[in-house]
Design an enzyme around this catalytic site. Structure first.
Site, PDB file in Angstrom:
ATOM      1  N   LYS A 212      -6.435   9.831  -1.534  1.00 49.35           N
ATOM      2  CA  LYS A 212      -5.438  10.868  -1.451  1.00 49.35           C
ATOM      3  C   LYS A 212      -4.947  11.461  -2.123  1.00 49.35           C
ATOM      4  CE  LYS A 212      -7.150   7.813   2.467  1.00 49.35           C
ATOM      5  NZ  LYS A 212      -8.047   7.159   1.476  1.00 49.35           N
TER       6      LYS A 212
ATOM      7  N   ASP B 285       0.687  -1.342   0.363  1.00 49.37           N
ATOM      8  CA  ASP B 285      -0.352   0.192  -0.440  1.00 49.37           C
ATOM      9  C   ASP B 285       0.887   1.561   0.399  1.00 49.37           C
ATOM     10  OD1 ASP B 285      -1.523   2.309   0.988  1.00 49.37           O
ATOM     11  OD2 ASP B 285      -3.075   1.065   1.863  1.00 49.37           O
TER      12      ASP B 285
END
Length: 380
Positions: free
Chosen positions: A204, A179
Site C-alpha cells: 500500500k 496493523d
C-alpha cells in the site's frame, strides 16, 4: 546505513538502509539477483549471506529502513501482508487465544478461520474502541492481541496506549500487534505507544506505486512470536524477491511527502462529502464528529488518505455511484497515486459486516478539486 535517532523522518526515509555501492560508487542500491553466495575457505559466509531465501542484500536494506522508520529493534519483510499474519498465527500454540477487532480486515479472519481453522486456536472478536470490552475478552490463554487502527473499512480508531497498558497488566505472556497499514510510520508510531510489534502491507502506502506486493513486521523488543515469524520467513519461503525489496525501498524515498498529500486531499474530500445531500454518513477520523477524533488527533500526525462513506439508499445506489465515477478507479487495494473506489461488501462476501451502501475511497495524488467534482457528478 544507521541513521541518528534525532534525524527527522524525511531524512530517515531517504537514507536508512542505503549504502553507497563500494564496487561502483552507485548512489542507488543495485539489485542483487544472485540466489547463492560464495563461502570462504573455512566454510563460513564472511559477508553474511548464504542463500537468498534466508537473506539477501536488498531484503536486509529494506528491513533496516523499516525498523528505523518505526523506531523498532528489528524488522522482517515478507511476500505479502497476509504472509505476515500467517507467520504470526502459525507461531501460536494449540489452545492459545487471540483477541482481534470485530471489524478487522477480512483477510485476517480468513487466515485465522480457514488457514488455521483446525489448529486448535480460539479467537474473540471485540470492539477495540472499548478498552473495558477488550479487557473483558482476555483469558488466561490469551497470547495475541491484534489491533487495526484506523480500521478497514469503517475507520474506527483504537487507543493504542490503552490497549498496550491493559495487555501488560493482564499478563507478560500477551504480545500486542498493530496493523499500521492505513496510518504508515509517517502518521503513527504504535511502538512508541507501548505496542510490541507493528505490521504493514507494504503493497500500500510504503511501496506507494501499485506495482509491488509485500508485507513487514517490526518489533520493539525481543519476543518469541517475532523469532517464530523469523523462522517462518526463512524456512517457510514467503519472502519477497530482491526486485520487490528494491521497488519498496525506492517507494519509501517519497513516503513522507506522499502521505501528507494523501491526507490533505482526503480531509478535503471528507469535508465535502459530509455536506452532500446524497451521502448518509462519512467515516474519516479527521472529522471532529468522528467517535475516535480525539484519540486520532493525539496519536496520529494527520488522519490519513483513507475514508469511507455510505450512500443514501441501498446496495444498488452505492454500486451505481461507483460505476459513474470517472477519475476514481473501481479497484481493490489502496495507497497508490491513483484514487480508487470500492464496494467493500462485495469483496468481503456473504459474511461481511460492512454496510451494503458503503464505498471505500483510497484518495490519491490527483488535485482534490478534481476528485470532488468526480464524486459530485457520480452522486448526482
Amino acid at each position: 546505513m544507521k541513521i541518528e535517532s534525532l534525524m527527522k523522518i524525511e531524512t530517515v526515509a531517504v537514507h536508512a538502509g542505503r549504502r553507497i555501492d563500494p564496487s561502483t560508487g552507485a548512489v542507488t542500491p543495485p539489485i542483487h539477483l544472485s540466489t547463492t553466495f560464495e563461502r570462504s575457505a573455512d566454510g563460513e559466509y564472511p559477508l553474511g549471506f548464504s542463500y537468498s531465501r534466508e537473506g539477501n542484500p536488498n531484503r536486509r536494506a529494506l528491513e533496516e529502513c523499516l525498523a528505523e522508520l518505526e523506531g523498532g529493534k528489528d524488522a522482517l519483510v515478507f511476500s505479502s501482508g497476509l504472509a505476515v499474519a500467517t507467520a504470526l498465527v502459525q507461531g501460536l500454540e494449540p489452545g492459545d487465544h487471540i483477541v482481534a477487532p470485530d471489524d478487522v480486515y477480512w483477510g485476517l479472519r480468513k487466515v485465522i478461520g480457514d488457514v488455521f481453522g483446525k489448529a486448535g486456536l480460539e479467537t474473540t472478536y471485540a470492539d477495540m474502541t472499548d478498552p473495558d470490552g477488550v479487557r473483558a475478552a482476555l483469558k488466561p490463554s490469551t497470547r495475541l492481541i491484534w489491533v487495526e487502527t484506523p480500521s478497514n473499512p469503517l475507520m474506527k480508531v483504537t487507543d493504542l496506549a490503552a490497549i498496550a497498558t491493559l495487555a501488560r497488566q493482564a499478563s507478560p505472556n500477551i504480545v500486542t500487534v498493530c496493523d499500521g497499514t492505513f496510518a504508515t510510520p509517517i502518521l503513527q508510531h504504535p511502538l512508541d505507544c507501548g505496542i510490541d510489534m507493528v505490521c504493514h502491507s507494504t503493497t500500500k502506502y510504503i511501496g506507494g506505486h501499485s506495482d509491488v506486493v509485500g508485507g513487514a513486521l517490526i518489533t520493539r523488543h525481543d519476543n518469541y512470536l517475532f523469532e517464530r515469524a523469523r523462522r517462518a520467513q526463512r524456512y517457510g519461503g514467503a519472502v519477497p524477491s530482491p526486485f520487490d525489496c528494491w521497488l519498496t525501498l525506492r517507494g519509501i524515498d517519497t513516503l513522507p511527502y506522499r502521505v501528507r498529500a494523501h491526507s490533505e486531499n482526503a480531509l478535503r474530500v471528507a469535508r465535502h462529502l459530509k455536506m452532500h445531500d446524497a451521502v448518509e454518513a462519512v467515516h474519516y477520523p479527521g472529522l471532529p464528529d468522528h467517535p475516535g477524533y480525539e484519540i486520532a488527533a493525539r496519536q496520529m500526525a494527520a488522519f490519513g488518505g483513507m475514508l469511507s462513506f455510505q450512500v443514501a439508499g441501498m446496495r444498488e445506489a452505492a454500486m451505481n455511484v461507483a460505476a459513474r465515477c470517472r477519475l476514481f478507479i473501481r479497484a481493490t487495494s489502496l495507497g497508490g497515486a491513483h484514487s480508487l473506489i470500492e464496494h467493500r461488501a462485495s469483496v468481503e462476501g456473504p459474511q461481511t459486516r460492512t454496510p451494503q451502501n458503503l464505498l471505500r475511497l483510497s484518495i490519491g495524488l490527483e488535485h482534490p478539486d478534481d476528485l470532488i467534482a468526480d464524486l459530485n457528478q457520480a452522486l448526482g
